[in-house]
Write a protein that holds these residues in place. Structure first.
Motif, mmCIF file in Angstrom:
data_model
loop_
_atom_site.group_PDB
_atom_site.id
_atom_site.type_symbol
_atom_site.label_atom_id
_atom_site.label_comp_id
_atom_site.label_asym_id
_atom_site.label_seq_id
_atom_site.Cartn_x
_atom_site.Cartn_y
_atom_site.Cartn_z
ATOM 1 N N TYR A 108 8.652 -1.875 -6.263
ATOM 2 C CA TYR A 108 8.907 -0.556 -6.840
ATOM 3 C C TYR A 108 9.527 -0.783 -8.215
ATOM 4 C CZ TYR A 108 11.967 3.458 -7.818
ATOM 5 O OH TYR A 108 12.653 4.481 -8.430
ATOM 6 N N ASP A 153 14.173 -3.808 -10.179
ATOM 7 C CA ASP A 153 13.098 -3.393 -9.281
ATOM 8 C C ASP A 153 13.592 -3.563 -7.856
ATOM 9 O OD1 ASP A 153 12.041 -5.970 -7.930
ATOM 10 O OD2 ASP A 153 12.015 -6.530 -10.052
ATOM 11 N N ASN A 155 11.948 -4.641 -4.026
ATOM 12 C CA ASN A 155 10.741 -5.238 -3.449
ATOM 13 C C ASN A 155 11.005 -5.689 -2.029
ATOM 14 O OD1 ASN A 155 11.261 -8.424 -3.538
ATOM 15 N ND2 ASN A 155 12.137 -7.507 -5.388
ATOM 16 N N ARG A 187 6.130 2.735 -11.003
ATOM 17 C CA ARG A 187 4.886 2.084 -10.569
ATOM 18 C C ARG A 187 5.136 1.396 -9.233
ATOM 19 N NH1 ARG A 187 3.856 -2.236 -14.275
ATOM 20 N NH2 ARG A 187 6.022 -1.989 -14.940
ATOM 21 N N ARG A 189 3.676 -1.659 -7.223
ATOM 22 C CA ARG A 189 2.814 -2.840 -7.347
ATOM 23 C C ARG A 189 2.689 -3.509 -5.984
ATOM 24 N NH1 ARG A 189 4.865 -7.032 -11.566
ATOM 25 N NH2 ARG A 189 4.142 -5.367 -12.968
ATOM 26 N N THR A 191 1.164 -6.886 -3.982
ATOM 27 C CA THR A 191 0.678 -8.261 -4.110
ATOM 28 C C THR A 191 0.553 -8.869 -2.723
ATOM 29 O OG1 THR A 191 2.915 -9.162 -4.321
ATOM 30 C CG2 THR A 191 1.822 -8.498 -6.356
ATOM 31 N N THR A 199 -3.452 -8.245 -6.539
ATOM 32 C CA THR A 199 -2.508 -7.378 -7.240
ATOM 33 C C THR A 199 -3.142 -6.026 -7.523
ATOM 34 O OG1 THR A 199 -1.471 -9.291 -8.311
ATOM 35 C CG2 THR A 199 -1.015 -7.124 -9.248
ATOM 36 N N ALA A 200 -2.371 -4.971 -7.257
ATOM 37 C CA ALA A 200 -2.803 -3.609 -7.584
ATOM 38 C C ALA A 200 -1.558 -2.794 -7.916
ATOM 39 C CB ALA A 200 -3.575 -2.982 -6.428
ATOM 40 N N GLU A 201 -1.703 -1.794 -8.777
ATOM 41 C CA GLU A 201 -0.594 -0.932 -9.168
ATOM 42 C C GLU A 201 -1.031 0.524 -9.182
ATOM 43 O OE1 GLU A 201 1.153 -1.931 -12.863
ATOM 44 O OE2 GLU A 201 2.105 -3.769 -12.143
ATOM 45 N N GLN A 202 -0.067 1.405 -8.909
ATOM 46 C CA GLN A 202 -0.310 2.838 -9.050
ATOM 47 C C GLN A 202 0.944 3.484 -9.625
ATOM 48 O OE1 GLN A 202 -2.179 4.891 -5.835
ATOM 49 N NE2 GLN A 202 -1.575 6.917 -6.574
ATOM 50 N N GLU A 203 0.759 4.338 -10.619
ATOM 51 C CA GLU A 203 1.869 5.024 -11.267
ATOM 52 C C GLU A 203 2.005 6.432 -10.704
ATOM 53 O OE1 GLU A 203 3.396 6.213 -15.806
ATOM 54 O OE2 GLU A 203 1.702 4.859 -15.491
#
Length: 325
Positions: A108, A153, A155, A187, A189, A191, A199-203
């Motif tokens: 996060y 962050d 995680n 965002r 993320r 992994t 890896t992918a991200e979304q805002e």
């Protein structure tokens, strides 16, 4: 003497090639004895030829690549929501040629957040318990600060998983934010651990929690209180009017009483003999003396007429008596 020197030189020339030719044979007969020595940070590591340490093998190994994607997170979330948002993380191994063991990992990343107030950004994640239990388990999220301590962050890892070749793994995750979380953008993320490249991200945006609305009972109580206050205030303001009306009524009441008494009994009543009147609230009010009553002339005239009539009657009676005598 010269012959012995020549013989020694010849012997040395014959023995030396023989020694060089014999060395490889010794190495081949005893392969375990040959070693390679390397020095790392002051410690000596002995390795067998052709072997590689396990840690180095993992680092040199090409990571497995798995497409990953995030599904179900809306563009806007509300802090302090009654229900968490459920979304999914997909790991796709349909194009892979082998099974892959990995652990999903979630980051996060709040944008522009004050690291000194990191605890205010109260993100909450849950994962299914698994098995026949339909409940959810909270994901343990670690807090990690940047080297300059200006950003941070959160995680955490989900449970380990083995993804079969040709399959897609879909992980259900729940997301929510505590009421104290300020408005911000962030965002998410995703992994994978265990030497897996994914890896992918979304805002998304987070809105501040709504202010609690007053309940119906509280609203009704406030309305009743306001009505009562307004009523009390209205009574206090209007109170002089009834007093004025009562005074007028009290002023008129003695006159009517005096008139009635004079007509019925034929007696006079002065201002000083008034008995007072009754106010609108039923209390008696004493009236001050104001002189002769307006009905006094009429009463006096009536009395005079009565006296003249009486005198005439007496005179007539005497004459009648003298005439008979």
């Amino acid at each position: 003497m010269q012959i012995s020197r020549i013989a020694t030189i010849v012997a040395a020339g014959v023995i030396t090639p023989a020694l060089f030719l014999a060395t490889p044979a010794v190495a081949e007969e005893q392969p375990g004895a040959a070693v390679r020595t390397t020095t790392e940070q002051g410690t000596q590591t002995v390795e067998q030829p052709g072997t590689v340490p396990a840690e180095k093998a993992d680092k040199d190994k090409t990571p497995s690549r798995i497409p990953v994607s995030v599904h179900g997170i809306p563009n806007t979330l509300r802090a302090g929501a009654d229900k968490p948002t459920t979304f999914q993380i997909w790991y796709d191994n349909r194009q892979g040629d082998a099974d892959v063991a990995f652990t999903p990992h979630v980051f996060y990343l709040p944008a522009g957040a004050d690291a000194g107030k990191a605890d205010d950004y109260a993100i909450e994640l849950w994962e299914p318990r698994g098995g026949t239990d339909p409940g959810w388990l909270p994901v343990d999220l670690a807090k990690q600060y940047s080297p300059d301590m200006k950003s941070f962050d959160r995680n955490g890892s989900l449970g380990p998983h083995v993804l079969k070749k040709g399959q897609v793994a879909k992980f259900d995750v729940q997301l929510n934010f505590g009421k104290q979380t300020p408005a911000h953008t962030a965002r998410l993320r995703v992994t994978a651990e265990n030497n897996v490249a994914a890896t992918a991200e979304q805002e998304f945006s987070v809105l501040a929690a709504k202010e609690p609305k007053p309940s119906k009972s509280a609203t009704a109580t406030a309305s009743t209180s306001a009505t009562a206050t307004a009523t009390a205030s209205g009574k206090a303001t209007a109170s002089p009017k009834p007093s004025t009306s009562a005074s007028a009524s009290a002023t008129a009441s003695p006159s009517a009483s005096a008139s009635s008494s004079a007509d019925a009994a034929g007696t006079t009543s002065g201002g000083s003999s008034g008995s007072g009147g009754t106010t609108a609230n039923g209390s008696r009010t004493e009236l001050a003396a104001t002189g002769s009553d307006p009905a006094t002339p009429w009463i006096a005239a009536g009395g005079a007429v009565a006296i003249v009539a009486g005198a005439g009657l007496v005179v007539a009676t005497r004459r009648r008596a003298n005439a008979q005598g």
